[in-house]
Design a protein around this motif. Structure first.
Motif, short mmCIF file in Angstrom:
data_model
loop_
_atom_site.label_atom_id
_atom_site.label_comp_id
_atom_site.label_asym_id
_atom_site.label_seq_id
_atom_site.Cartn_x
_atom_site.Cartn_y
_atom_site.Cartn_z
N MET A 1 0.85 -1.03 -0.11
CA MET A 1 0.04 -0.06 0.10
C MET A 1 0.93 1.17 0.11
N LEU A 2 2.00 1.02 0.76
CA LEU A 2 3.03 2.36 0.65
C LEU A 2 3.25 2.73 -0.91
N PHE A 3 3.44 1.62 -1.88
CA PHE A 3 3.57 1.88 -3.16
C PHE A 3 2.64 2.90 -3.80
N TYR A 4 1.36 2.49 -3.30
CA TYR A 4 0.53 3.42 -3.74
C TYR A 4 0.11 4.61 -3.25
N ALA A 5 0.32 4.88 -1.90
CA ALA A 5 0.24 5.77 -1.16
C ALA A 5 1.26 7.01 -1.56
N SER A 6 2.56 6.48 -2.04
CA SER A 6 3.69 7.48 -2.43
C SER A 6 3.32 7.99 -3.72
N HIS A 7 2.40 7.25 -4.46
CA HIS A 7 2.27 7.50 -6.01
C HIS A 7 3.46 7.01 -6.79
N ALA A 8 4.40 6.21 -6.17
CA ALA A 8 5.57 5.89 -6.91
C ALA A 8 5.23 5.28 -8.24
N TYR A 9 4.34 4.71 -8.45
CA TYR A 9 3.88 4.05 -9.96
C TYR A 9 3.94 5.18 -10.98
N GLU A 10 3.61 6.48 -10.46
CA GLU A 10 3.76 7.51 -11.37
C GLU A 10 5.08 8.05 -11.89
N ARG B 1 -0.32 16.33 -3.08
CA ARG B 1 0.07 16.89 -4.55
C ARG B 1 -1.42 17.69 -4.76
N VAL B 2 -0.71 18.86 -5.23
CA VAL B 2 -2.00 19.79 -5.47
C VAL B 2 -2.84 19.27 -6.53
N ASP B 3 -2.42 18.63 -7.54
CA ASP B 3 -3.39 18.07 -8.66
C ASP B 3 -3.62 16.66 -8.30
N ASN B 4 -3.63 16.36 -7.37
CA ASN B 4 -4.44 15.17 -6.77
C ASN B 4 -5.90 15.27 -6.31
N PRO B 5 -6.80 14.57 -7.13
CA PRO B 5 -8.25 14.92 -6.83
C PRO B 5 -8.52 14.56 -5.47
N ALA B 6 -7.70 13.98 -4.46
CA ALA B 6 -7.91 13.55 -3.11
C ALA B 6 -7.93 14.79 -2.05
N LEU B 7 -7.37 15.74 -2.86
CA LEU B 7 -7.39 17.03 -2.17
C LEU B 7 -8.63 17.72 -1.67
N ARG B 8 -9.65 17.27 -2.78
CA ARG B 8 -10.88 17.71 -2.44
C ARG B 8 -11.57 16.97 -1.13
N LEU B 9 -11.08 15.67 -1.17
CA LEU B 9 -11.68 14.72 -0.40
C LEU B 9 -11.21 15.13 1.08
N TYR B 10 -9.79 15.38 1.15
CA TYR B 10 -9.13 15.88 2.32
C TYR B 10 -10.05 17.20 2.91
N GLU B 11 -10.20 18.12 2.08
CA GLU B 11 -10.99 19.39 2.46
C GLU B 11 -12.36 19.21 3.01
N ARG B 12 -13.12 18.29 2.00
CA ARG B 12 -14.44 17.69 2.86
C ARG B 12 -14.59 17.13 4.11
N ARG C 1 8.76 15.21 -2.38
CA ARG C 1 10.21 14.47 -2.46
C ARG C 1 10.78 14.49 -4.04
N VAL C 2 9.66 14.57 -4.84
CA VAL C 2 9.84 14.62 -6.51
C VAL C 2 10.08 15.95 -7.12
N GLY C 3 9.95 17.07 -6.03
CA GLY C 3 10.18 18.35 -6.49
C GLY C 3 8.86 19.12 -7.02
N THR C 4 7.98 18.69 -7.09
CA THR C 4 6.55 19.19 -7.46
C THR C 4 6.04 19.87 -5.98
N ASP C 5 4.85 20.59 -6.27
CA ASP C 5 3.94 21.21 -5.36
C ASP C 5 2.99 20.30 -4.47
#
Length: 151
Positions: free
Chosen positions: A1-10, A111-122, A134-138
């Motif tokens: 699950m850490l693999f998916y939580a970290s978005h390493a697959y991207e 990540r600011v472009d992750n749709p989950a951001l809206r979930l966290y706000e809700r 860690r990958v240099g993005t926002d």
């Protein structure tokens, strides 16, 4: 699950890459130590998601999500194909209900472009600042108050 939580697959990584990345493995290494809290969601007999909290202290706390030694960091993942079904919301609400007995707040970065951001706000997270991940993005560094810090 850490693999998916970290978005390493991207990043065209494989799970073994995550296991060799100290910035990531700190969220799971030695799981079960005092303060660790997490839940898994299954479909049939297959684990399809997980959400967990860990207090990172000492040298581990050198993360962009760090707030203080009493606020754990959240990691959450759903396998591809299981997003958008309410499983993430269920996992997080269950985790936060339990966490409120132990912690005043929870922090995360997303990540600011992750749709989950809206979930966290809700769910009530507030953005504290935009940080470089860690990958240099926002990413948004967010905090959810579970209870008053005076409680």
């Amino acid at each position: 699950m850490l693999f998916y939580a970290s978005h390493a697959y991207e990043e065209s990584a494989v799970p073994e890459d995550v296991a060799a990345t100290p910035e990531l493995v700190r969220y799971v290494h030695g799981w079960g130590r005092p303060g660790d809290l997490g839940f898994i969601v299954e479909s049939g007999s297959r684990a399809v998601g997980a959400a967990w909290l860990r207090l990172l202290v000492g040298e581990e706390r050198e993360t962009v999500a760090y707030v203080d030694d009493t606020t754990p960091e959240l990691a959450v993942a759903l396998l591809p194909g299981y997003q958008g079904r309410g499983l993430g919301t269920l996992l997080l609400r269950t985790l936060f209900a339990e966490a409120a007995a132990h912690y005043p707040a929870v922090t995360l970065t997303v990540r600011v472009d992750n749709p989950a951001l809206r979930l966290y706000e809700r769910l009530g997270f507030q953005t504290l600042e935009i940080v470089t991940n860690r990958v240099g993005t926002d990413s948004a560094k967010m905090l959810l108050q579970l209870r008053s810090r005076n409680t």
